[in-house]
Structure formats: structure tokens, C-alpha cells
Design an enzyme around this catalytic site. Structure first.
Site, mmCIF file in Angstrom:
data_model
loop_
_atom_site.group_PDB
_atom_site.id
_atom_site.type_symbol
_atom_site.label_atom_id
_atom_site.label_comp_id
_atom_site.label_asym_id
_atom_site.label_seq_id
_atom_site.Cartn_x
_atom_site.Cartn_y
_atom_site.Cartn_z
ATOM 1 N N GLN A 1 4.538 -5.498 -32.497
ATOM 2 C CA GLN A 1 5.744 -4.122 -31.740
ATOM 3 C C GLN A 1 6.140 -4.941 -30.299
ATOM 4 O O GLN A 1 5.538 -6.176 -29.913
ATOM 5 C CB GLN A 1 4.990 -3.044 -31.005
ATOM 6 C CG GLN A 1 5.881 -2.620 -30.204
ATOM 7 C CD GLN A 1 6.440 -1.359 -31.479
ATOM 8 O OE1 GLN A 1 6.200 -1.304 -31.910
ATOM 9 N NE2 GLN A 1 7.529 -1.158 -30.998
ATOM 10 N N LYS B 1 3.883 5.775 -33.746
ATOM 11 C CA LYS B 1 3.248 5.431 -34.948
ATOM 12 C C LYS B 1 2.076 6.065 -35.362
ATOM 13 O O LYS B 1 1.703 5.707 -36.751
ATOM 14 C CB LYS B 1 3.369 3.926 -35.035
ATOM 15 C CG LYS B 1 4.937 3.973 -35.014
ATOM 16 C CD LYS B 1 5.354 1.898 -34.950
ATOM 17 C CE LYS B 1 7.335 1.913 -34.863
ATOM 18 N NZ LYS B 1 7.446 0.322 -34.813
ATOM 19 N N ASP C 1 7.347 -4.135 -41.550
ATOM 20 C CA ASP C 1 8.521 -3.670 -41.193
ATOM 21 C C ASP C 1 10.072 -4.678 -41.282
ATOM 22 O O ASP C 1 11.326 -4.863 -40.897
ATOM 23 C CB ASP C 1 8.542 -4.868 -39.086
ATOM 24 C CG ASP C 1 8.025 -3.660 -38.570
ATOM 25 O OD1 ASP C 1 8.835 -2.390 -38.305
ATOM 26 O OD2 ASP C 1 7.383 -3.881 -36.917
HETATM 27 N N1 GUN Z 1 11.016 -2.776 -31.329
HETATM 28 C C1 GUN Z 1 11.911 -1.958 -31.384
HETATM 29 N N2 GUN Z 1 12.081 -1.237 -32.815
HETATM 30 C C2 GUN Z 1 11.048 -1.853 -33.030
HETATM 31 C C3 GUN Z 1 10.875 -1.803 -35.063
HETATM 32 O O1 GUN Z 1 11.044 -1.032 -35.647
HETATM 33 N N3 GUN Z 1 9.358 -2.269 -35.202
HETATM 34 C C4 GUN Z 1 8.904 -3.743 -34.391
HETATM 35 N N4 GUN Z 1 7.810 -3.923 -34.815
HETATM 36 N N5 GUN Z 1 9.082 -3.200 -32.836
HETATM 37 C C5 GUN Z 1 10.279 -2.228 -32.491
#
Ligand code: GUN
Length: 291
Positions: free
Chosen positions: A96, A52, A119
Site C-alpha cells: 500500500q 480490500k 497493482d
Molecule cells: N495508494 C493509493 N492507491 C493505491 C493503489 O491502487 N495501490 C496501492 N498499493 N497503493 C495505493
């Protein structure tokens, strides 16, 4: 069989985003700024967050990675979130997931201000999504919708079967596929761990979205001839390779692919689309702020 190439599609989207960022900057706006909170050092989460951050650099975004100790208290984590909520320099941020077991994920998600919830996990964002109101869509389902759209997959009137009801993928995926949008307008069946005779449902799917986290769970006998198969699973399976593991999807690709009209590879399918969507949401957050 056509491969749904998430890697190439994500690259196209990131190029569009980068172009908009530079055009915005020429007009005097700041770079979009995404912040990410990473608690602890789970290997897979480290990899995702690093991707990211890298994507932010490619698109001309500013990014901030806040690494927090695995044994941080709930209150300390909420304090960090509050600081990001109030930081005008940050357009959007994510925490995350998964979090260490002693932290309450739901309280953490609810602490994120919906205006910065890129998100799309906050209950306000989820409610708006369900009502088809403008909001930030969860990155993985949003990425899948864009992949279907940009690959020319027709969804209206199709029977979509979603396997897995997580808040991150399965549940929002079922909502997006059922909405009166293009893509969308599917008849949706949401299946999960308590579904009786799962294969009887997957075999009826024109569009099969699998988000279980069980490597190679979906085999050829569970898939209809000509189906569109979207594999969200990406599990590290230990082996003797140099890395010590191989990434496996939830679909047994080699046997299922020949039956499909379209299928996503793992890696290179859904994963890169998730990142493109997060960047799209962050750019939207910057636009909304007009900064
Ligand atoms: N863990 C797995 N997929 C995601 C996501 O799209 N966002 C976040 N914050 N954590 C994740």
C-alpha cells in the site's frame, strides 16, 4: 445527467468474481490469495487496505495483511517482499502506498515479481500496458475503464483530458484511454501542475478525468456542457461531523454535475471500482498459475 455508479458496478463485478471462485473450487482449485503489506498506520491507507481485505472475504478469496512498523528499514521491507515473491500460496500482493518518507518507493515496486504484481506498478507491467500486451492493469485506471464500459459511455474519437500525471492514476489513465481498445481510442491530453491555463484544456474535454488530490478544484466554469466527468480525488477534509472529516472529490460536484452527461460521485464512484479491479487482477493471477 447520469451518475456513474461505481458502488453498484463494483458489486456486480464482485458477484461475477465470487461465482468464478466457487466454480473453480468445485473443479479442485484453491481460493485466490491476495496479500497486502501496510507500513505504518496512515489513516486513509488503513481504510483502503481494510476495504480490500473485506472485499476478498466477500469474493471467497484468502487474504493476508502484513502490518509492518513505520520505521522498518528498506532492507527488512525488501526481505518481506522477497518472501511473498517466493510464497507459492500467495497469487498476488500489493504494497500500500504512500510509504513513509525514508523508504524508496521505486525500489520497493521493482522488488515485486511481475507475475505477482496485481497493482500493475512494476516497470514490466507498465511497459506491457503501454504496448497493449496482456498484463495486470493498475487498479484505479482499470476500474475507470470498466466503469465507462459497463455504463455504456462511448469513448472512441473523443477528446479525453486527464488532470494529474501520477504513476498510480493519471499517467496510466492517459495510456489506457489512448490505446486501440474499446473503451479507448481517445485523443488524450495529459495535464499537470506545470500546465499553463489548465482551464483552457479542461473546457475542451469530452471526457475529463481528475486525479489531483485537491478538494473541489474543478468548478463548473472549467467543464464543457455534456462532458463525462470522472473524479478520482478522495480527500479527508476536517469538519465538525461525528467522524471529524468529510470525503471530498477533486470536482465541485454540486455545480459541475448539472452540466455533465455522466459524472462519478465521491464516495461511491471510482473508489469501489479500484477494489473490484484489484480482485480481478488477483483472480487472473490465480488463473495464470492454474493453482
Ligand atoms: N495508494 C493509493 N492507491 C493505491 C493503489 O491502487 N495501490 C496501492 N498499493 N497503493 C495505493
Amino acid at each position: 445527467m447520469v451518475l456513474l455508479d461505481g458502488k453498484a458496478t463494483s458489486k456486480d463485478i464482485q458477484a461475477e468474481i465470487a461465482a468464478e471462485v466457487s466454480s473453480r473450487m468445485q473443479r479442485g482449485y484453491k481460493r485466490p490469495h491476495l496479500a497486502a503489506i501496510l507500513v505504518g498506520n496512515d489513516g486513509a491507507s488503513e481504510t483502503y487496505v481494510a476495504s480490500k481485505v473485506k472485499a476478498c472475504e466477500r469474493c471467497g478469496f484468502e487474504s493476508t495483511l502484513l502490518r509492518l512498523n513505520a520505521n522498518i528499514s528498506q532492507d527488512e521491507l525488501l526481505e518481506q517482499i522477497e518472501q511473498l515473491n517466493n510464497d507459492d500460496a500467495v497469487d498476488g500482493f500489493i504494497v500500500q502506498l504512500p510509504l513513509p518518507a525514508h523508504l524508496n518507493e521505486q525500489l520497493v515496486i521493482e522488488a515485486i515479481h511481475p507475475d505477482k504484481d496485481v497493482d500493475g506498478f512494476h516497470p514490466v507491467s507498465v511497459g506491457k500496458m503501454a504496448l497493449n500486451l496482456p498484463t495486470y492493469l493498475p487498479a484505479t485506471p482499470y476500474g475507470i475503464m470498466q466503469l465507462l464500459e459497463r455504463s455504456g459511455v462511448k469513448t472512441a474519437g473523443k477528446h479525453a483530458v486527464v488532470v494529474g500525471r501520477s504513476h498510480i492514476v493519471g499517467s496510466p489513465m492517459s495510456i489506457l484511454l489512448a490505446r486501440n481498445t474499446e473503451p479507448g481510442n481517445c485523443t488524450v491530453t495529459l495535464t499537470h501542475s506545470k500546465t499553463a491555463d489548465l482551464a483552457s484544456f479542461t473546457r475542451e474535454a469530452d471526457i475529463l478525468v481528475v486525479a489531483l488530490g485537491r478538494p473541489e478544484f474543478i468548478t463548473a466554469d472549467m467543464v464543457k456542457e455534456g462532458a463525462v466527468v470522472v473524479d478520482v480525488g478522495i480527500t479527508r477534509v476536517d469538519d465538525d461531523s461525528e467522524k471529524g472529516y468529510t470525503l471530498k472529490g477533486d470536482v465541485h460536484f454540486d455545480s459541475v454535475a448539472p452540466k455533465c452527461s455522466y459524472i462519478t460521485p465521491v464516495p461511491g464512484g471510482v473508489g469501489p471500482m479500484t477494489i473490484a479491479s484489484l480482485l480481478k487482477n488477483t483472480l487472473q493471477a490465480a488463473r495464470d498459475k492454474r493453482s
